[in-house]
Write an enzyme that holds these catalytic residues in place. Structure first.
Site, mmCIF file in Angstrom:
data_model
loop_
_atom_site.group_PDB
_atom_site.id
_atom_site.type_symbol
_atom_site.label_atom_id
_atom_site.label_comp_id
_atom_site.label_asym_id
_atom_site.label_seq_id
_atom_site.Cartn_x
_atom_site.Cartn_y
_atom_site.Cartn_z
ATOM 1 N N ASP A 109 -4.476 -33.059 16.208
ATOM 2 C CA ASP A 109 -4.484 -33.998 15.081
ATOM 3 C C ASP A 109 -4.393 -35.409 15.664
ATOM 4 O OD1 ASP A 109 -4.078 -31.520 13.816
ATOM 5 O OD2 ASP A 109 -2.897 -32.417 12.195
ATOM 6 N N LYS A 172 -8.153 -35.717 7.771
ATOM 7 C CA LYS A 172 -6.753 -35.652 7.335
ATOM 8 C C LYS A 172 -6.353 -37.023 6.811
ATOM 9 C CE LYS A 172 -2.155 -34.865 9.423
ATOM 10 N NZ LYS A 172 -1.461 -34.384 10.636
ATOM 11 N N LYS A 206 -7.564 -32.056 4.989
ATOM 12 C CA LYS A 206 -6.114 -31.877 5.054
ATOM 13 C C LYS A 206 -5.392 -33.059 4.426
ATOM 14 C CE LYS A 206 -2.240 -31.352 8.326
ATOM 15 N NZ LYS A 206 -1.842 -31.164 9.747
#
Length: 267
Positions: A109, A172, A206
């Site tokens: 991430d 995300k 996400k």
């Protein structure tokens, strides 16, 4: 996975189905500066709760190998790179990513250099993301846009396109370290960018930060289904970065009275 809501009932009304999906797609996260192996052992135990496993745990790179050793193979380990500030230091981001790869984790991430994006430095942003993508070959790459700082839908859409062009597997929303995290408005902008991409049926979404209840999660589940289709509602294409929601998920699945929904605007 068996779809938890086979009917046309809205996700916000079918809380049990929303809770089942949220659990299966949860990235259970601990990113406190002082985290130790004791904290991560506790996190990994929670990841294997009475109602089933989460999708992944997300930790600092220095704790990724320990997390991997604590978990069965079907629960992924994610770790963060260039976190949380999203600097333009390519060497640092690649160093973080290499540590994650060497730890045996499955997911990275990475924080997009959002301040550079706001300054119009697209090439700087692209170079960092491309370098991390190369360093994370074979791993799932989630790019964190920090949408609560970008705020402007045009900027969020632009960050989404740069991330997708660099080979992101997921978009995300947030680090969870800023005043504003995931919002339904930002989610829709990001989901629209995914839907318009040539790899739309392969890229995931996400929402992360501030999602505290199953009702909160249901908003993002519904938006994902609307814009990407029901097939996107699986751990391979939908995740929730929302560790605090686990208590409410377990309350709903356990048939207990759940805490009241968060007030509007607190996502």
């Amino acid at each position: 996975m068996t779809h938890p809501n086979p009917s046309s009932t809205p996700w916000s009304e079918d809380l049990r189905a929303s809770a089942q999906l949220a659990l299966a797609c949860l990235d259970l996260t601990s990113l406190n500066d002082a985290d130790t192996e004791v904290d991560i052992a506790r996190l990994c135990a929670k990841a294997q709760g009475p109602f089933g496993p989460v999708a992944a745990v997300c930790v600092w790179p220095r704790l990724a190998a320990f997390a991997r050793a604590q978990l069965p193979a079907h629960i992924a380990v994610a770790a963060v790179a260039n976190f949380p500030d999203g600097s333009t230091d390519v060497a640092r981001a690649v160093r973080d990513t290499s540590e994650i790869v060497q730890a045996g984790a499955q997911e990275v991430d990475v924080v997009l250099p959002y301040q550079a994006l706001m300054a119009g430095e697209d090439r700087v942003v692209a170079q960092l993301l491309e370098a991390v993508r190369k360093a994370a070959a074979g791993l799932r790459l989630k790019v964190i846009l920090e949408s609560g700082v970008l705020q402007d839908p045009t900027l969020i859409a632009h960050a989404s396109r740069l991330s997708l062009d660099a080979g992101a597997d997921f978009l995300k929303t947030s680090t969870g370290k800023t005043a504003v995290s995931a919002t339904p408005q930002a989610a829709r902008t990001m989901l629209a960018a995914i839907a318009a991409d040539p790899r739309a049926n392969m890229v995931g979404f996400k929402p992360s930060g501030g999602i505290r209840t199953v009702q909160d999660a249901a908003i993002f589940i519904a938006a994902t289904e609307e814009l990407l289709g029901r097939a996107a509602l699986s751990p391979s294409r939908f995740r929730l970065g929302a560790s605090s929601v686990l208590t409410d998920i377990e309350a709903v699945l356990g048939g207990k009275v759940a805490p009241p929904p968060a007030k509007p605007g607190t996502y």
